[in-house]
Design a protein around this motif. Structure first.
Motif, short mmCIF file in Angstrom:
data_model
loop_
_atom_site.label_atom_id
_atom_site.label_comp_id
_atom_site.label_asym_id
_atom_site.label_seq_id
_atom_site.Cartn_x
_atom_site.Cartn_y
_atom_site.Cartn_z
N CYS A 117 -6.05 -0.68 5.66
CA CYS A 117 -5.84 -1.64 4.58
C CYS A 117 -6.04 -3.06 5.10
O CYS A 117 -5.88 -3.32 6.29
CB CYS A 117 -4.45 -1.48 3.97
N HIS B 106 -4.57 2.93 10.18
CA HIS B 106 -3.43 3.82 10.38
C HIS B 106 -3.83 5.16 10.99
O HIS B 106 -3.00 6.07 11.03
CB HIS B 106 -2.74 4.12 9.04
N GLU C 221 -3.36 -6.11 -1.50
CA GLU C 221 -4.05 -5.28 -0.50
C GLU C 221 -5.26 -4.58 -1.11
O GLU C 221 -5.26 -4.22 -2.29
CB GLU C 221 -3.12 -4.19 0.05
N CYS D 102 0.81 -1.23 0.00
CA CYS D 102 0.00 0.00 0.00
C CYS D 102 0.84 1.28 0.00
O CYS D 102 0.30 2.35 -0.22
CB CYS D 102 -0.98 0.01 1.18
N TYR E 86 -0.66 6.02 -1.26
CA TYR E 86 -0.97 7.31 -0.62
C TYR E 86 -0.38 8.49 -1.41
O TYR E 86 -1.10 9.45 -1.71
CB TYR E 86 -0.51 7.31 0.85
#
Ligand code: 5GP
Ligand code: ZN
Length: 304
Positions: A269, A247, A166, A121, A125
């Motif tokens: 995730c 997170h 993911e 992942c 972002y």
């Protein structure tokens, strides 16, 4: 008396793992690949109703994005960097001399702008940050990557390079919490359909050093990460095969991922350790795919 072959020996003798001479670095044989393909398609089917955006990145990530992610705060011992030759002809001669006499030829290598991806992942972002404002419904991304973690081991489930699939959710705290709840259910249903006994537990990530202990305590206290454990190695110590991560606004803050109302996005995730789940199937159903339970075969390969 012959030594009893280890689980790793059996996986190699069965043609599932192909040794490279480096602990935790394997090729995969045809049967393992067939299972991995079936598993990948199964994970796609399990998530397709949510219409995730499918993206794929190479196993190398941007070094500056990696630095910004703060991975080095928790896991400096796992990080892998790509170094490269940057010298002149004299330096080239020195490299060849070192190889010839068995000296370290890598001393003149310089770090490039690429690091090895530690979790699938991580590139998602900064990708979203570069796109600009997010829609009200947030984002859902499907990603798979080869990942690297510097953890040499002869335990077959502890690989230095492995594939991680993911689904990544970016949105409001409520959206991310609902996503994680849904995947906790779906992940268990998926593994149950594969005939694998399993349990869910709070994770115990191997953060580095003294500060790492605080990070680990915090992760547990806030219930930020759950793992789905399956017995894979036959040791009685089950292995984390899926993880369900929240997170908070960690990545949202770093990448300035803002929701339309101006608040910082939260992220979460669900991660599938592809080789671990596949090896769990070989552990529980044997090495001969033709003799796996019909129900499991149908779940993995519905069309054949
Ligand atoms: P996490 O980011 O939660 O540590 O890892 C996500 C998933 O990747 C884990 O649940 C596990 O299935 C897989 N994984 C983590 N470390 C390793 C490893 O050393 N080898 C393999 N084969 N898979 C791993
Ligand atoms: Zn992740």
């Amino acid at each position: 008396m012959d030594a009893i072959p280890s689980w790793l020996d059996r996986l190699v003798a069965g043609g599932l793992l192909i040794p490279t001479g480096v602990d935790g670095l394997y090729g995969s044989g045809a049967a393992l690949e067939r299972v991995l393909d079936g598993l990948d398609a199964l994970i796609t089917r399990a998530g397709e109703a949510d219409r995730p955006e499918r993206v794929r990145f190479p196993p190398g990530a941007s070094r500056s994005d990696f630095e910004a992610s703060e991975y080095l705060k928790g896991f400096p011992h796992f990080a892998g960097t790509v170094h490269s030759f940057c010298g002149d002809e004299r330096a080239h001669r020195e490299v060849l001399r070192c190889v010839e006499v068995g000296e370290d030829w890598t001393v003149g290598q310089r770090a490039t702008d690429i690091v090895l991806t530690p979790a699938a992942c991580y590139p998602v972002y900064p990708m979203l940050a570069r796109r600009g404002p997010m829609p009200a419904e947030g984002c859902l991304v499907d990603v798979l990557s080869w990942c690297f973690r510097r953890e040499p081991s002869n335990e077959p489930t502890r690989m230095q390079m492995f594939r991680m699939r993911e689904y990544v959710r970016i949105g409001s705290p409520e959206q991310v919490a609902a996503f994680r709840e849904r995947w906790l259910e779906r992940g268990q249903a998926l593994v149950a359909a594969l005939g694998l006994p399993h349990a869910i537990d709070l994770a115990n990530d191997p953060f580095f050093g003294r500060v790492g202990r605080l990070l680990a305590d915090n992760q547990r206290a806030q219930q930020l990460k759950f793992e789905l454990l399956i017995e894979v190695n036959g040791t009685g110590a089950p292995t984390a095969c899926l993880s369900f991560n929240y997170h908070l606004d960690h990545f949202g803050q770093i990448w300035r991922l803002a929701l339309p109302d101006g608040t910082v996005a939260h992220t979460g995730c669900v991660a599938f350790g592809m080789e671990r789940i596949a090896l769990a199937l070989f552990r529980h159903h044997g090495f001969d795919l033709a003799h796996w339970p019909e129900t499991v075969r149908r779940v993995l390969w519905p069309k054949s």
